[in-house]
Write an enzyme that holds these catalytic residues in place. Structure first.
Site, mmCIF file in Angstrom:
data_model
loop_
_atom_site.group_PDB
_atom_site.id
_atom_site.type_symbol
_atom_site.label_atom_id
_atom_site.label_comp_id
_atom_site.label_asym_id
_atom_site.label_seq_id
_atom_site.Cartn_x
_atom_site.Cartn_y
_atom_site.Cartn_z
ATOM 1 N N ASN A 210 0.848 -1.198 0.000
ATOM 2 C CA ASN A 210 0.000 0.000 0.000
ATOM 3 C C ASN A 210 0.881 1.246 0.000
ATOM 4 O OD1 ASN A 210 0.531 0.820 2.861
ATOM 5 N ND2 ASN A 210 -0.383 -1.185 3.243
ATOM 6 N N ASP A 279 -4.364 -6.248 5.316
ATOM 7 C CA ASP A 279 -5.377 -7.081 5.971
ATOM 8 C C ASP A 279 -5.316 -8.527 5.491
ATOM 9 O OD1 ASP A 279 -6.418 -5.065 7.557
ATOM 10 O OD2 ASP A 279 -7.553 -4.245 5.872
ATOM 11 N N LYS A 289 8.669 -17.213 -10.476
ATOM 12 C CA LYS A 289 7.893 -16.114 -11.061
ATOM 13 C C LYS A 289 6.737 -16.727 -11.856
ATOM 14 C CE LYS A 289 8.238 -12.217 -14.129
ATOM 15 N NZ LYS A 289 8.782 -11.870 -15.412
ATOM 16 N N PRO A 305 -2.857 -11.834 10.637
ATOM 17 C CA PRO A 305 -3.113 -11.629 12.073
ATOM 18 C C PRO A 305 -3.252 -10.145 12.370
ATOM 19 C CG PRO A 305 -0.811 -12.217 11.688
ATOM 20 C CD PRO A 305 -1.518 -12.369 10.377
ATOM 21 N N ASP A 306 -4.112 -9.790 13.325
ATOM 22 C CA ASP A 306 -4.223 -8.389 13.737
ATOM 23 C C ASP A 306 -3.224 -8.161 14.874
ATOM 24 O OD1 ASP A 306 -4.989 -5.919 14.976
ATOM 25 O OD2 ASP A 306 -6.817 -6.031 13.772
ATOM 26 N N ILE A 307 -2.153 -7.468 14.536
ATOM 27 C CA ILE A 307 -1.034 -7.323 15.472
ATOM 28 C C ILE A 307 -1.453 -6.482 16.682
ATOM 29 C CG2 ILE A 307 1.353 -6.484 15.702
ATOM 30 C CD1 ILE A 307 1.587 -6.894 12.615
ATOM 31 N N PHE A 323 -3.779 3.403 15.073
ATOM 32 C CA PHE A 323 -4.029 4.437 14.068
ATOM 33 C C PHE A 323 -5.112 3.928 13.138
ATOM 34 C CE2 PHE A 323 -1.078 8.082 13.641
ATOM 35 C CZ PHE A 323 -0.410 7.918 14.842
ATOM 36 N N LYS A 337 -13.349 0.708 15.863
ATOM 37 C CA LYS A 337 -12.079 -0.047 15.870
ATOM 38 C C LYS A 337 -11.446 -0.039 17.252
ATOM 39 C CE LYS A 337 -10.568 0.140 11.267
ATOM 40 N NZ LYS A 337 -9.944 0.880 10.202
ATOM 41 N N LYS A 341 -10.769 -3.527 19.087
ATOM 42 C CA LYS A 341 -9.395 -3.981 19.352
ATOM 43 C C LYS A 341 -8.999 -3.751 20.808
ATOM 44 C CE LYS A 341 -8.054 -3.134 14.569
ATOM 45 N NZ LYS A 341 -6.985 -3.350 13.619
HETATM 46 O O1 C5P Z 1 -6.260 -1.769 9.313
HETATM 47 P P1 C5P Z 1 -6.976 -1.178 10.519
HETATM 48 O O2 C5P Z 1 -7.775 0.017 10.157
HETATM 49 O O3 C5P Z 1 -7.708 -2.188 11.338
HETATM 50 O O4 C5P Z 1 -5.791 -0.591 11.425
HETATM 51 C C1 C5P Z 1 -6.035 -0.014 12.672
HETATM 52 C C2 C5P Z 1 -4.863 -0.248 13.578
HETATM 53 O O5 C5P Z 1 -4.621 -1.637 13.710
HETATM 54 C C3 C5P Z 1 -3.542 0.362 13.144
HETATM 55 O O6 C5P Z 1 -2.936 0.839 14.321
HETATM 56 C C4 C5P Z 1 -2.756 -0.797 12.565
HETATM 57 O O7 C5P Z 1 -1.371 -0.633 12.725
HETATM 58 C C5 C5P Z 1 -3.282 -1.965 13.374
HETATM 59 N N1 C5P Z 1 -3.313 -3.234 12.614
HETATM 60 C C6 C5P Z 1 -2.508 -4.276 13.015
HETATM 61 N N2 C5P Z 1 -2.565 -5.474 12.370
HETATM 62 C C7 C5P Z 1 -3.403 -5.656 11.328
HETATM 63 C C8 C5P Z 1 -4.237 -4.609 10.911
HETATM 64 C C9 C5P Z 1 -4.156 -3.401 11.573
HETATM 65 O O8 C5P Z 1 -1.727 -4.103 13.963
HETATM 66 N N3 C5P Z 1 -3.431 -6.830 10.708
#
Ligand code: C5P
Length: 401
Positions: A210, A279, A289, A305-307, A323, A337, A341
């Site tokens: 991105n 995501d 390739k 994974p959502d870190i 953010f 969000k 989270k």
């Molecule tokens: O992508 P999203 O809008 O959910 O991002 C919101 C927050 O979650 C950001 O702080 C981003 O760094 C974090 N995030 C993450 N892991 C992901 C998606 C988002 O830590 N897979």
């Protein structure tokens, strides 16, 4: 970044080719409202003229102990008395030797001895001069004496050689001076920051990413360092230079970022997830390739994974900041969000505004409500954010106690 208006800085310039970089440093300081008093050695005047530095600083330059402009003839006392800081850039091997041994045979060395304020020096010399045992001994002595040594950097040298000894760039010295003045709101704290985009490979040469530049995350790393924190910066691919004092872990994919964050999260006091983490990733990456055909192609994507949610869900989580880059319904989406989270603070910005830009306009959402910051350069927003985070973090500690 600290507020440098009204600060009084004596900038000492000694005789090295890097003296030309001092002109840019003066410009950066003056633009920030710093009162810069230049003091040059005789040798420095052979490399850059006092007239140039007078024009840039807007003040007469001092080069001599016996300057008739100082009524009592004590320029060394007058100039050091009112200063908040003395910076010497460039500092030659000869000048470091003088400082380390307490010699005072010209105006600059004398006012360094007569000072009551901190002293920062940016060495600049040929690599052999820097490596010389005497220079190293002098530098070690200066550090013991509480002098802050900035650099040197490694790279091409005016003599045609390559190695350690180049003076730091003006911007880096400016950043260090800035850092010196910033309030130490996070002294002794460990701040973990993710920044930049992630790159999700499709095959050996292609991938999904991105437009995140990493500027906001890097600015926060700088601001947290300035506030006295130890900073670990986990960065996706960017072209930015990380602050030298940060521990930097470079990663590509969200999975790599997740692994590195897991390693550091337990020891962190504060976690700031600025990275634009993809995501989804491609379920099966090709080890070759992928060849073009004239048929349609479908890539199967699976969620990453959502870190942030993982760190916020740890049994003893650090203070977590997220953010949210949204393209519409900024506050509603960001607050949703934040709740989902389970993070105490969410920083919301418009994706079309923030991504890749130098400026940002952010809204802070936390238990106290919604708080908007004025549009400003990301470096300024970062400083304000760090102050806000430090306040919430302190409050949380008090509640726990
Ligand atoms: O992508 P999203 O809008 O959910 O991002 C919101 C927050 O979650 C950001 O702080 C981003 O760094 C974090 N995030 C993450 N892991 C992901 C998606 C988002 O830590 N897979």
């Amino acid at each position: 970044m600290a507020d440098l208006r009204q600060k009084r800085v004596v900038l000492g310039i000694t005789g090295g080719i890097a003296a030309y970089k001092a002109a840019e440093l003066v410009r950066l300081l003056v633009m920030d409202g710093v009162d810069v008093q230049i003091v040059m050695t005789q040798a420095a005047c052979g490399f850059i003229t006092p007239a140039t530095l007078q024009a840039l600083s807007g003040k007469p330059v001092f080069t001599d102990m016996w300057d008739a402009r100082v009524p009592d003839n004590m320029a060394h006392i007058e100039l050091s008395r009112g200063s908040d800081l003395i910076a010497v850039a460039p500092a030659t091997a000869d000048f470091l030797a003088k400082l380390a041994n307490g010699l005072a045979d010209d105006l600059l060395s004398t006012l360094c001895i007569a000072r009551e304020c901190p002293l920062l020096v940016a060495p600049a010399m040929n690599r052999q001069m820097w490596d010389n045992k005497a220079t190293q001994r002098n530098v070690a002595q200066l550090e013991r004496d509480g002098v802050v040594i900035l650099g040197p950097a490694s790279g091409d040298q005016a003599c045609g050689e390559t190695g350690l000894g180049r003076m730091l760039e003006a911007q880096q010295i400016y950043d260090e001076i800035n850092s010196h003045f910033a309030p130490k709101l996070l002294a002794g704290r460990h701040v973990l920051i993710t920044a930049g985009p992630t790159f999700e490979p499709i095959d050996t040469v292609r991938g999904i990413t991105n437009r995140s530049s990493g500027k906001m995350g890097y600015a926060l790393a700088r601001a947290a360092l300035d506030a006295g924190a130890k900073v670990t910066l986990v960065s996706g691919p960017t072209s930015l230079d990380a602050p030298a004092a940060a521990r930097v872990e470079r990663v590509e994919s969200a999975s790599d970022m997740f692994d590195v964050v897991k390693k550091h999260a337990k020891a962190a006091d504060i976690f700031i997830g600025v990275a634009a983490v993809a995501d989804y990733r491609v379920e099966k990456t090709s080890t070759h390739k992928i060849k073009k055909t004239d048929k349609n192609m479908t890539l199967k994507l699976v969620p990453n994974p959502d870190i942030l949610a993982y760190v916020a869900g740890l049994p003893r989580p650090p203070f977590c900041v997220g953010f949210a880059a949204e393209s519409r319904q900024l506050h509603e989406n960001a607050d949703a969000k934040r709740r989902r989270k389970k993070v105490p603070l969410m920083v919301a910005n418009l994706a079309q505004d923030a991504i890749g830009a130098d400026d940002n306009e952010v809204t802070l959402l936390d238990d106290n409500g919604i708080h908007k910051l004025a549009r400003a350069p990301k470096t300024v927003v970062a400083r304000q954010l760090v102050a806000y985070i430090a306040k919430l973090f302190q409050g949380r500690k008090k509640k726990k106690a």
